[in-house]
Design a protein around this motif. Sequence first.
Motif, PDB file in Angstrom:
ATOM      1  N   PHE A  94       0.855  -1.188   0.000  1.00 22.69           N
ATOM      2  CA  PHE A  94       0.000   0.000   0.000  1.00 22.69           C
ATOM      3  C   PHE A  94       0.893   1.241   0.000  1.00 22.69           C
ATOM      4  CE2 PHE A  94       0.848  -0.806   4.426  1.00 22.69           C
ATOM      5  CZ  PHE A  94       1.006   0.446   4.984  1.00 22.69           C
ATOM      6  N   VAL A  95       0.291   2.372  -0.424  1.00 20.26           N
ATOM      7  CA  VAL A  95       1.015   3.640  -0.547  1.00 20.26           C
ATOM      8  C   VAL A  95       0.238   4.710   0.224  1.00 20.26           C
ATOM      9  CG1 VAL A  95       1.995   5.342  -2.115  1.00 20.26           C
ATOM     10  CG2 VAL A  95       1.806   2.938  -2.835  1.00 20.26           C
ATOM     11  N   VAL A  96       0.937   5.413   1.098  1.00 24.96           N
ATOM     12  CA  VAL A  96       0.367   6.560   1.799  1.00 24.96           C
ATOM     13  C   VAL A  96       0.881   7.833   1.121  1.00 24.96           C
ATOM     14  CG1 VAL A  96       0.121   7.735   4.016  1.00 24.96           C
ATOM     15  CG2 VAL A  96       0.339   5.230   3.957  1.00 24.96           C
ATOM     16  N   TRP A  97      -0.050   8.684   0.670  1.00 16.50           N
ATOM     17  CA  TRP A  97       0.368   9.847  -0.106  1.00 16.50           C
ATOM     18  C   TRP A  97      -0.576  11.021   0.150  1.00 16.50           C
ATOM     19  CZ3 TRP A  97      -2.581  11.745  -4.415  1.00 16.50           C
ATOM     20  CH2 TRP A  97      -3.720  10.992  -4.696  1.00 16.50           C
ATOM     21  N   ARG A  98      -0.140  12.203  -0.296  1.00 16.41           N
ATOM     22  CA  ARG A  98      -0.974  13.407  -0.224  1.00 16.41           C
ATOM     23  C   ARG A  98      -0.614  14.310  -1.410  1.00 16.41           C
ATOM     24  NH1 ARG A  98       2.389  15.058   4.326  1.00 16.41           N
ATOM     25  NH2 ARG A  98       0.623  14.710   5.745  1.00 16.41           N
ATOM     26  N   ILE A  99      -1.490  15.252  -1.682  1.00 15.22           N
ATOM     27  CA  ILE A  99      -1.238  16.238  -2.743  1.00 15.22           C
ATOM     28  C   ILE A  99      -0.396  17.359  -2.148  1.00 15.22           C
ATOM     29  CG2 ILE A  99      -2.279  17.832  -4.383  1.00 15.22           C
ATOM     30  CD1 ILE A  99      -4.786  16.067  -4.319  1.00 15.22           C
ATOM     31  N   ALA A 100       0.828  17.519  -2.633  1.00 15.58           N
ATOM     32  CA  ALA A 100       1.732  18.545  -2.103  1.00 15.58           C
ATOM     33  C   ALA A 100       1.716  19.805  -2.963  1.00 15.58           C
ATOM     34  CB  ALA A 100       3.157  17.998  -2.007  1.00 15.58           C
ATOM     35  N   ASP A 101       1.631  19.640  -4.277  1.00 16.27           N
ATOM     36  CA  ASP A 101       1.609  20.777  -5.205  1.00 16.27           C
ATOM     37  C   ASP A 101       0.317  20.676  -6.014  1.00 16.27           C
ATOM     38  OD1 ASP A 101       1.965  22.731  -7.085  1.00 16.27           O
ATOM     39  OD2 ASP A 101       4.040  22.194  -7.565  1.00 16.27           O
ATOM     40  N   PRO A 102      -0.756  21.360  -5.609  1.00 13.85           N
ATOM     41  CA  PRO A 102      -2.045  21.183  -6.287  1.00 13.85           C
ATOM     42  C   PRO A 102      -2.031  21.621  -7.751  1.00 13.85           C
ATOM     43  CG  PRO A 102      -2.153  22.981  -4.696  1.00 13.85           C
ATOM     44  CD  PRO A 102      -0.860  22.291  -4.474  1.00 13.85           C
ATOM     45  N   VAL A 103      -1.269  22.651  -8.068  1.00 15.95           N
ATOM     46  CA  VAL A 103      -1.231  23.123  -9.459  1.00 15.95           C
ATOM     47  C   VAL A 103      -0.603  22.068 -10.357  1.00 15.95           C
ATOM     48  CG1 VAL A 103      -0.320  24.889 -10.998  1.00 15.95           C
ATOM     49  CG2 VAL A 103      -1.204  25.546  -8.742  1.00 15.95           C
ATOM     50  N   ARG A 104       0.563  21.567  -9.968  1.00 13.03           N
ATOM     51  CA  ARG A 104       1.214  20.532 -10.773  1.00 13.03           C
ATOM     52  C   ARG A 104       0.361  19.270 -10.819  1.00 13.03           C
ATOM     53  NH1 ARG A 104       6.109  20.040 -12.820  1.00 13.03           N
ATOM     54  NH2 ARG A 104       6.783  21.918 -11.723  1.00 13.03           N
ATOM     55  N   PHE A 105      -0.267  18.940  -9.690  1.00 11.25           N
ATOM     56  CA  PHE A 105      -1.130  17.761  -9.660  1.00 11.25           C
ATOM     57  C   PHE A 105      -2.285  17.901 -10.647  1.00 11.25           C
ATOM     58  CE2 PHE A 105      -4.854  15.515  -7.994  1.00 11.25           C
ATOM     59  CZ  PHE A 105      -4.358  14.249  -7.815  1.00 11.25           C
ATOM     60  N   LEU A 106      -2.915  19.092 -10.675  1.00  9.89           N
ATOM     61  CA  LEU A 106      -4.034  19.318 -11.580  1.00  9.89           C
ATOM     62  C   LEU A 106      -3.588  19.255 -13.038  1.00  9.89           C
ATOM     63  CD1 LEU A 106      -7.054  20.041 -11.766  1.00  9.89           C
ATOM     64  CD2 LEU A 106      -6.383  22.451 -11.739  1.00  9.89           C
ATOM     65  N   ALA A 123       7.797  11.406  -7.777  1.00  7.60           N
ATOM     66  CA  ALA A 123       6.371  11.733  -7.694  1.00  7.60           C
ATOM     67  C   ALA A 123       6.159  13.212  -7.424  1.00  7.60           C
ATOM     68  CB  ALA A 123       5.705  10.889  -6.601  1.00  7.60           C
ATOM     69  N   LEU A 124       6.984  13.798  -6.561  1.00  9.17           N
ATOM     70  CA  LEU A 124       6.829  15.216  -6.256  1.00  9.17           C
ATOM     71  C   LEU A 124       7.221  16.075  -7.457  1.00  9.17           C
ATOM     72  CD1 LEU A 124       6.131  17.292  -4.096  1.00  9.17           C
ATOM     73  CD2 LEU A 124       8.524  17.230  -3.365  1.00  9.17           C
ATOM     74  N   ARG A 125       8.259  15.665  -8.132  1.00 13.90           N
ATOM     75  CA  ARG A 125       8.750  16.459  -9.258  1.00 13.90           C
ATOM     76  C   ARG A 125       7.808  16.390 -10.465  1.00 13.90           C
ATOM     77  NH1 ARG A 125      12.956  13.994  -9.603  1.00 13.90           N
ATOM     78  NH2 ARG A 125      12.581  12.636 -11.381  1.00 13.90           N
ATOM     79  N   GLU A 126       7.264  15.226 -10.751  1.00 15.97           N
ATOM     80  CA  GLU A 126       6.487  15.051 -11.972  1.00 15.97           C
ATOM     81  C   GLU A 126       4.982  15.231 -11.764  1.00 15.97           C
ATOM     82  OE1 GLU A 126       7.423  11.347 -13.798  1.00 15.97           O
ATOM     83  OE2 GLU A 126       9.578  11.774 -13.937  1.00 15.97           O
ATOM     84  N   TYR A 127       4.474  14.849 -10.577  1.00 12.91           N
ATOM     85  CA  TYR A 127       3.028  14.828 -10.392  1.00 12.91           C
ATOM     86  C   TYR A 127       2.549  15.733  -9.258  1.00 12.91           C
ATOM     87  CZ  TYR A 127       4.069  10.498 -12.882  1.00 12.91           C
ATOM     88  OH  TYR A 127       4.558   9.584 -13.764  1.00 12.91           O
ATOM     89  N   GLY A 128       3.441  16.367  -8.500  1.00 16.34           N
ATOM     90  CA  GLY A 128       3.020  17.178  -7.366  1.00 16.34           C
ATOM     91  C   GLY A 128       2.484  16.344  -6.206  1.00 16.34           C
ATOM     92  N   ILE A 129       2.878  15.072  -6.135  1.00 17.32           N
ATOM     93  CA  ILE A 129       2.415  14.142  -5.099  1.00 17.32           C
ATOM     94  C   ILE A 129       3.547  13.885  -4.116  1.00 17.32           C
ATOM     95  CG2 ILE A 129       1.679  11.770  -4.661  1.00 17.32           C
ATOM     96  CD1 ILE A 129       0.246  11.815  -7.343  1.00 17.32           C
ATOM     97  N   GLU A 130       3.231  13.979  -2.836  1.00 14.92           N
ATOM     98  CA  GLU A 130       4.200  13.610  -1.796  1.00 14.92           C
ATOM     99  C   GLU A 130       3.888  12.192  -1.317  1.00 14.92           C
ATOM    100  OE1 GLU A 130       5.567  14.725   2.765  1.00 14.92           O
ATOM    101  OE2 GLU A 130       4.044  15.926   1.733  1.00 14.92           O
ATOM    102  N   ILE A 131       4.821  11.266  -1.545  1.00 15.95           N
ATOM    103  CA  ILE A 131       4.665   9.893  -1.061  1.00 15.95           C
ATOM    104  C   ILE A 131       5.210   9.831   0.365  1.00 15.95           C
ATOM    105  CG2 ILE A 131       5.350   7.494  -1.373  1.00 15.95           C
ATOM    106  CD1 ILE A 131       5.362   7.921  -4.340  1.00 15.95           C
ATOM    107  N   VAL A 132       4.330   9.575   1.305  1.00 15.75           N
ATOM    108  CA  VAL A 132       4.730   9.529   2.714  1.00 15.75           C
ATOM    109  C   VAL A 132       5.370   8.190   3.057  1.00 15.75           C
ATOM    110  CG1 VAL A 132       3.917   9.704   5.102  1.00 15.75           C
ATOM    111  CG2 VAL A 132       2.913  11.139   3.308  1.00 15.75           C
TER     112      VAL A 132
END
Length: 299
Positions: A90-102, A160-169
Amino acid sequence: MRRHRWWMAGLAALALLKGTFFVVDETQMAIVTQFGRPLYTLNVKGDEAGLHAKWPFQGRRLLDRRLLIYNPLPTEFLTLDKKNLIVDNFVVWRIADPVRFLQAVGDIPGGEARLHDLVRSEVFAALGQTPLEALVSVDVQKLHLDDLMAKVTEQCRDRALREYGIEIVDVRIKRLNLPEQNKQSVFARMRAERERMAKQYRAEGEEQALKIRAEADKERTRLMAEAYRRAQEIRGQGDAEAARIYAQAYQRDPSLYRLLRTLETYQKSLNEGTTVILSGDSDFLRLLIQGQKALEAKR
């Protein structure tokens, strides 16, 4: 007609207010857009929740700012020593950069799809460089699963943070299992190993039992020999004491001693069924024939 105009004006005002004001919950973050282009974000750090306003022609997109958990389907991987394993992680994650994520993924399902490909490739590479005993072992010193998953998490986090704006916890493994076709052979090897260990323990037990019996027999023989020696010593001392007493008795009254010894001999050797053939002048019968005269003659 005038009342109808008032109704139309009221509805227009309500629509204007609805398009202007919006609420951002504490668990959400918002992106205000204009013609599809992001302008600014709200409540990314959790300190801007509440009522906000924008121009009616601008749009807003709400995203979840809480920790999210993605559970991909169990996947079969190959270890360094060519052992097949079914890994359920399983993966625990959150949206860190909403603009890049969108811009990169658009929504939560899109983000999970990107995470699936990213995490699967990193886990596949990590397990392919790790032997099975480092993942599953009864020896704690050989286990390196926590270090392995920490390395996978770190490698996935940057990309993930660089390409998708996602922080993998965190990336963790819930369960490791064997493919169905391999379970029977593994169980057979486990049974054979347990039987081998049981035979070894039985052999060691029998060996210990033989040693204990040998020691017990040796100790019994020693004790019996010691007891026999002691008995012989006591018996010898008793015989010597009896001989001494007999000698003293003989010295005090030889005739009485001879009488008692002769009577004792008669008692032991003669009974109703005894037939003795001796000469008339035999010393053995002299007491019976001559009586007291035989004793006096001996003197």
